[in-house]
Design a protein around this motif. Structure first.
Motif, PDB file in Angstrom:
ATOM      1  N   GLN A   1      20.501  47.982  56.919  1.00  0.00           N
ATOM      2  CA  GLN A   1      21.318  47.141  57.791  1.00  0.00           C
ATOM      3  C   GLN A   1      22.260  47.970  58.658  1.00  0.00           C
ATOM      4  N   ASP A   2      22.753  49.082  58.122  1.00  0.00           N
ATOM      5  CA  ASP A   2      23.765  49.868  58.832  1.00  0.00           C
ATOM      6  C   ASP A   2      23.209  51.073  59.579  1.00  0.00           C
ATOM      7  N   LEU A   3      22.083  51.610  59.152  1.00  0.00           N
ATOM      8  CA  LEU A   3      21.560  52.816  59.794  1.00  0.00           C
ATOM      9  C   LEU A   3      21.326  52.633  61.296  1.00  0.00           C
ATOM     10  N   PRO A   4      20.786  51.495  61.768  1.00  0.00           N
ATOM     11  CA  PRO A   4      20.559  51.369  63.217  1.00  0.00           C
ATOM     12  C   PRO A   4      21.839  51.514  64.048  1.00  0.00           C
ATOM     13  N   CYS A   5      22.938  50.856  63.630  1.00  0.00           N
ATOM     14  CA  CYS A   5      24.156  50.945  64.437  1.00  0.00           C
ATOM     15  C   CYS A   5      24.822  52.306  64.276  1.00  0.00           C
ATOM     16  N   LEU A   6      24.624  52.971  63.142  1.00  0.00           N
ATOM     17  CA  LEU A   6      25.134  54.332  62.989  1.00  0.00           C
ATOM     18  C   LEU A   6      24.361  55.302  63.880  1.00  0.00           C
ATOM     19  N   ARG A   7      23.061  55.094  63.965  1.00  0.00           N
ATOM     20  CA  ARG A   7      22.238  55.965  64.805  1.00  0.00           C
ATOM     21  C   ARG A   7      22.570  55.797  66.279  1.00  0.00           C
ATOM     22  N   GLU A   8      23.014  54.618  66.668  1.00  0.00           N
ATOM     23  CA  GLU A   8      23.449  54.427  68.052  1.00  0.00           C
ATOM     24  C   GLU A   8      24.594  55.367  68.408  1.00  0.00           C
ATOM     25  N   LEU A   9      25.359  55.773  67.399  1.00  0.00           N
ATOM     26  CA  LEU A   9      26.484  56.691  67.588  1.00  0.00           C
ATOM     27  C   LEU A   9      26.112  58.123  67.228  1.00  0.00           C
ATOM     28  N   ASP A  10      24.810  58.366  67.049  1.00  0.00           N
ATOM     29  CA  ASP A  10      24.300  59.693  66.661  1.00  0.00           C
ATOM     30  C   ASP A  10      24.843  60.138  65.315  1.00  0.00           C
TER      31      ASP A  10
ATOM     32  N   LEU B   1      15.135  56.087  54.890  1.00  0.00           N
ATOM     33  CA  LEU B   1      15.693  57.003  55.883  1.00  0.00           C
ATOM     34  C   LEU B   1      14.680  57.364  56.961  1.00  0.00           C
ATOM     35  N   SER B   2      13.414  57.450  56.582  1.00  0.00           N
ATOM     36  CA  SER B   2      12.381  57.874  57.540  1.00  0.00           C
ATOM     37  C   SER B   2      11.725  56.713  58.265  1.00  0.00           C
ATOM     38  N   ARG B   3      12.046  55.492  57.843  1.00  0.00           N
ATOM     39  CA  ARG B   3      11.391  54.325  58.449  1.00  0.00           C
ATOM     40  C   ARG B   3      11.807  54.176  59.904  1.00  0.00           C
ATOM     41  N   SER B   4      10.827  54.080  60.777  1.00  0.00           N
ATOM     42  CA  SER B   4      11.123  53.921  62.204  1.00  0.00           C
ATOM     43  C   SER B   4      11.472  52.471  62.505  1.00  0.00           C
ATOM     44  N   ALA B   5      12.175  52.279  63.593  1.00  0.00           N
ATOM     45  CA  ALA B   5      12.550  50.919  63.999  1.00  0.00           C
ATOM     46  C   ALA B   5      11.284  50.124  64.310  1.00  0.00           C
ATOM     47  N   PRO B   6      11.243  48.844  63.935  1.00  0.00           N
ATOM     48  CA  PRO B   6      10.051  48.046  64.213  1.00  0.00           C
ATOM     49  C   PRO B   6       9.842  47.861  65.710  1.00  0.00           C
TER      50      PRO B   6
END
Length: 402
Positions: A89-98, A190-195
């Protein structure tokens, strides 16, 4: 009742941010991370608050819009193990901030694998640490500024207890012989790509199955597109502007004017009246377009299992025998069925099995679908045996113990 170790405050300046980064770098052990969004209030899924805790450092809460660049924080903690609860749930928005961890411990997923009966953070904290964690602000609008003190207390506790929870769950997994499979699952998260984005996301409208005919579907589609564009423009959750139910009501109606549309029972929402011209234009487009949607989407490659008995009786038998057999494996290992094996993997195998049914062919098919090695080891033989039993026919298979 758990309380923060120190009064929480939000870091909004570069000076305070760099001081916090230095403190986190000087800490030791895993880093607990959490992010708060404004789901249900904003269109975007960006983070409006990021909380970080590390032993020997303390708890720090960052305001992403104010801080801006998080490269120093990533450099300081990126190589450490991060502890998150329900990390996907949180990894996508964290990745937006690198912001990205090199390794991960997911306490929600770990709790599932450890067989805990409830896996929400509050329940897991209570089960592992014996502390009560209030969760009354989980659905708050975190884009609010300034953030109320009670919300900050809630946010601080979300990370301050997380490393202790991680250690308690890790000990249970180790004692149950599940540490390696848990590590495999954490790495997979961790390795799962965005759908991939859906080709026709409007088909996810709640209640769309009640809309009959291509023309009415076109109206529903155009209303969804108009709502989505406006929601993106003003950064608002689409459902707050015009609920799905209102789109369905409008698509099914025979309203001939904006006045009739506004008078429809069930047509409501914050922008149902203020944007009436927008909605009516969408309806007129749907009623006149030559681009009519097909009645059924081509995105779903297999039909829902409830229709299998008529459409593919052999697949229906395979699924009905294999599912309880796999569930029994999960019960024996105290692992929920959905974590032991992704339900869609079993459905796809049952619908389209390998030409030769044996453990090796099932294992190869599961691997191709994306199952992890431990999942394959636990289920391939059981599925193969169930499929062989199903091939005997409905009468013989029904007598075969699962």
């Amino acid at each position: 009742m758990a309380v923060p170790a120190s009064p929480p405050f939000v870091i909004e300046t570069r000076e305070d941010y760099l001081d916090a980064v230095a403190a986190l770098r000087a800490g030791h052990g895993p880093v607990a991370v959490d992010a708060e969004r404004a789901s249900g209030f904003r269109y975007s899924q960006r983070a409006y608050l990021i909380q970080v805790f590390r032993r020997g450092s303390g708890t720090f809460m960052f305001d992403p819009p104010a801080v801006g660049d998080f490269s120093e924080l990533q450099e300081a903690i990126g190589g450490e193990e991060w502890v998150l609860h329900a990390a996907s749930q949180d990894l996508p928005c964290l990745r937006e901030l690198d912001l990205e961890p090199r390794s991960l411990f997911d306490t929600e997923l770990g709790a599932r694998l450890a067989g805990l009966p409830r896996v929400g953070l509050g329940a897991v904290v209570e089960e592992t640490l014996g502390l009560h964690l209030a969760k009354e602000h989980s659905a708050a609008d975190w884009s609010t500024r300034p953030l109320p003190a009670s919300w900050l207390t809630y946010a601080a506790l979300d990370v301050e207890l997380l490393v202790d929870v991680r250690d308690a769950i890790a000990a249970r997994l180790e004692a149950d012989g599940k540490a390696e499979l848990a590590a495999e699952e954490f790495a997979a998260v961790l390795s799962r790509s965005a759908p991939e984005p859906k080709a026709e996301p409007w088909r996810r409208l709640s209640g769309l199955h009640t809309v009959r005919g291509q023309r009415a579907l076109a109206v529903a589609r155009e209303l969804w597109l108009a709502r989505d564009a406006y929601a993106r423009e003003i950064d608002s959750a689409p459902g707050r502007l015009l609920p799905d139910a209102s789109i369905i009501v409008a698509a099914r109606s025979a309203a001939t004017s904006k006045r009739e549309l506004a008078a429809l029972q069930g047509f409501h929402g914050r922008a149902s009246r203020s944007q009436l011209d927008r909605w009516w234009a969408a309806i007129e487009t749907g009623r006149t377009t030559a681009d009519l949607p097909v009645l059924r989407s081509g995105e779903e490659t297999i039909p829902p299992p409830r229709s299998w008995a008529d459409r593919n009786p052999e697949a229906d038998r395979r699924l009905k025998i294999a599912k309880p057999a796999v569930a029994a494996v999960g019960e024996a290992r105290t692992i929920p069925l959905e974590n032991l094996l992704t339900p869609d993997h079993l459905r796809r195998l049952a619908w389209n099995p390998p030409a030769e049914i044996d453990a090796d062919s099932i294992a190869a098919a599961l691997s191709e679908l994306g199952a992890r090695a431990w999942q394959i080891d636990a289920t391939a033989q059981v599925i193969a045996r169930a499929f062989v039993d199903a091939a005997q026919g409905p009468d013989e298979a029904a007598e075969t113990p699962s």
